[in-house]
Design a protein around this motif. Sequence first.
Motif, short mmCIF file in Angstrom:
data_model
loop_
_atom_site.label_atom_id
_atom_site.label_comp_id
_atom_site.label_asym_id
_atom_site.label_seq_id
_atom_site.Cartn_x
_atom_site.Cartn_y
_atom_site.Cartn_z
N LEU A 51 55.04 -7.79 3.47
CA LEU A 51 54.98 -7.15 2.16
C LEU A 51 55.94 -7.88 1.22
N GLU A 52 55.41 -8.40 0.13
CA GLU A 52 56.22 -9.19 -0.81
C GLU A 52 56.12 -8.55 -2.20
N LYS A 53 57.28 -8.32 -2.80
CA LYS A 53 57.23 -7.60 -4.09
C LYS A 53 56.68 -8.48 -5.22
N GLY A 59 61.00 -16.49 -4.26
CA GLY A 59 62.43 -16.22 -4.14
C GLY A 59 63.21 -17.48 -3.84
N ASN A 60 64.23 -17.35 -3.04
CA ASN A 60 65.13 -18.48 -2.79
C ASN A 60 64.47 -19.62 -2.03
N VAL A 61 63.42 -19.32 -1.28
CA VAL A 61 62.80 -20.41 -0.52
C VAL A 61 62.26 -21.47 -1.48
N PHE A 356 68.12 -22.04 3.96
CA PHE A 356 66.86 -22.78 4.00
C PHE A 356 66.74 -23.56 5.31
N LYS A 357 67.81 -24.25 5.67
CA LYS A 357 67.79 -25.04 6.91
C LYS A 357 67.54 -24.16 8.14
N ALA A 358 67.88 -22.88 7.99
CA ALA A 358 67.74 -21.94 9.11
C ALA A 358 66.33 -21.37 9.23
P1 FAD Z 1 63.63 -15.54 -0.33
O1 FAD Z 1 62.69 -16.65 -0.62
O2 FAD Z 1 64.48 -15.07 -1.46
O3 FAD Z 1 62.77 -14.35 0.28
C1 FAD Z 1 63.07 -12.97 0.16
C2 FAD Z 1 61.85 -12.31 -0.44
O4 FAD Z 1 62.01 -10.89 -0.39
C3 FAD Z 1 61.63 -12.67 -1.91
O5 FAD Z 1 60.38 -13.31 -2.07
C4 FAD Z 1 61.69 -11.32 -2.63
O6 FAD Z 1 60.80 -11.21 -3.73
C5 FAD Z 1 61.34 -10.36 -1.50
N1 FAD Z 1 61.79 -8.99 -1.74
C6 FAD Z 1 62.99 -8.59 -2.20
N2 FAD Z 1 63.03 -7.25 -2.30
C7 FAD Z 1 61.82 -6.79 -1.86
C8 FAD Z 1 61.24 -5.50 -1.74
N3 FAD Z 1 61.92 -4.40 -2.09
N4 FAD Z 1 59.97 -5.40 -1.27
C9 FAD Z 1 59.27 -6.52 -0.92
N5 FAD Z 1 59.76 -7.76 -1.04
C10 FAD Z 1 61.03 -7.90 -1.50
N6 FAD Z 1 69.90 -23.35 1.89
C11 FAD Z 1 69.90 -24.50 2.62
O7 FAD Z 1 69.87 -24.43 3.85
N7 FAD Z 1 69.94 -25.72 2.03
C12 FAD Z 1 70.06 -25.86 0.68
O8 FAD Z 1 70.10 -27.00 0.17
C13 FAD Z 1 70.12 -24.69 -0.11
N8 FAD Z 1 70.29 -24.78 -1.45
C14 FAD Z 1 70.21 -23.67 -2.23
C15 FAD Z 1 70.28 -23.83 -3.61
C16 FAD Z 1 70.07 -22.74 -4.45
C17 FAD Z 1 70.14 -22.92 -5.94
C18 FAD Z 1 69.76 -21.47 -3.89
C19 FAD Z 1 69.46 -20.31 -4.79
C20 FAD Z 1 69.75 -21.30 -2.49
C21 FAD Z 1 69.98 -22.39 -1.65
N9 FAD Z 1 69.94 -22.28 -0.24
C22 FAD Z 1 69.98 -23.42 0.53
C23 FAD Z 1 69.83 -20.96 0.41
C24 FAD Z 1 68.41 -20.59 0.82
O9 FAD Z 1 67.51 -20.85 -0.23
C25 FAD Z 1 68.36 -19.11 1.22
O10 FAD Z 1 69.40 -18.80 2.13
C26 FAD Z 1 67.03 -18.73 1.90
O11 FAD Z 1 65.95 -19.24 1.16
C27 FAD Z 1 66.92 -17.22 2.03
O12 FAD Z 1 65.83 -16.81 2.83
P2 FAD Z 1 64.33 -16.60 2.28
O13 FAD Z 1 63.69 -17.92 2.10
O14 FAD Z 1 63.61 -15.69 3.18
O15 FAD Z 1 64.62 -15.90 0.87
#
Ligand code: FAD
Length: 403
Positions: A51-53, A59-61, A356-358
């Motif tokens: 489920l994605e809002k 998001g951060n990915v 991201f790397k994780a």
């Molecule tokens: P996200 O993509 O943020 O996924 C979380 C999702 O949850 C989002 O899509 C959001 O919309 C959704 N969500 C939130 N609330 C709700 C809700 N109530 N209901 C449903 N959905 C919801 N890491 C590295 O390893 N190397 C890098 O070089 C690096 N550089 C970075 C540079 C920047 C500028 C940033 C911002 C981050 C960086 N990071 C890096 C960190 C990395 O991007 C994050 O730690 C990682 O992406 C987080 O996991 P995710 O991809 O699942 O997050």
Amino acid sequence: ALTGHRGWTPVWRDPAPQASYDYVIVGGGGHGLATAYYLAKEFRQARIAVLEKGYLGGGNVGRNTTIIRSNYLLDGNEPFYEFSMKLWEGMEQDFNYNAMVSQRGIINLFHTDAARDAATRRGNAMILHGADAEILDRDQVRAMYPFLNFDNARFPIKGALMQRRGGTARHDAVAWGYARGADMHGVDLIQNCEVTGMRIENGRILGVETSRGFVGAKKVGVAVAGSSSRVMAHAGMRLPIESHVLQAFVSEGLKPLIDGVITFGAGHFYVSQSDKGGLVFGGDIDGYNSYAQRGNLPVIEDVAEGGMALMPIIGRARLLRTWGGVMDMSMDGSPIIDRTHVEGLYFNGGWCYGGFKATPASGWCFAHLLATDRPHETATAYRFDRFLKGLAIDEKGQGPTPN
Ligand code: FAD
């Protein structure tokens, strides 16, 4: 070019949410999508929804600076990040999608003798855990990047810790590859579906309230990165996490200049160059807590200062764009992949600015926990109770270093 291509087949379905699932993953970022993919493919579980809002990968990915590496020191971290690196190395073949994984090498510069000792210790720890590491001297670094500020520097470069297997990956493609792979294994990817509450009775989760109605679930895994505190508050939890903005920067396209990744050891600055030619760089988080996906000028000035100190030629490049993402900063800089006090509710978060790397290992280990109720062997330290017991995993300058 796109105008000539009509009637493309979407690469994943757009299903309506069913009344209930065995597994509901909250958050369609890299970690949530990877979790669903491995849960379906490796752990052979069925009836899974993400489920994605907003939209998948919004998001951060899709906002990070794309660096992947496994150059950690501590026992609680290095096996996990090396597991992730090995998954990166086979990922594109595994989900049959080009994620532009590029093992172009990463160097962490050091600028003092003490920092060289620390880098050597880190490199030895990496090798002991099966990763690759090399110490480069000043001349070797100069041969790679002659434009760095060697001669007139406030912090002279003394050498670098290099991990040749580190590098970059195309961040959106990672989300899309996992999304397509999960969809092909029957996972329902449901966008524009915000989780607004949790239905919990007698200490057990029954499902989640969403903007598209109630969705029942036997198990709920939350992987919402910068929204961790807000979503887990629906279960009455207060997390050891603060939310901060991290900004990223891209210059105009330049001729090939940097073929790897460079991190400055004396300030918050790191840089690589995209395949389109833009310098991709970043630095420290904005200092105040925020949920806004944009940052402020003081950090831009700080990053520019770091860039100028390390490679003065950057002063001639024009900045094309900047953006920000919201980081869930844990109190020791390390993540949490754990069960909660609510039966059937699991949490994955606290990735700070390094998640991201994780992504591959986080997805694999969270899927392992959800499917078996046991932590994966590389993620046993990522528990909530480490904050209660004083078992912090504090990498001192590596976990909490942006990228
Ligand atoms: P996200 O993509 O943020 O996924 C979380 C999702 O949850 C989002 O899509 C959001 O919309 C959704 N969500 C939130 N609330 C709700 C809700 N109530 N209901 C449903 N959905 C919801 N890491 C590295 O390893 N190397 C890098 O070089 C690096 N550089 C970075 C540079 C920047 C500028 C940033 C911002 C981050 C960086 N990071 C890096 C960190 C990395 O991007 C994050 O730690 C990682 O992406 C987080 O996991 P995710 O991809 O699942 O997050």
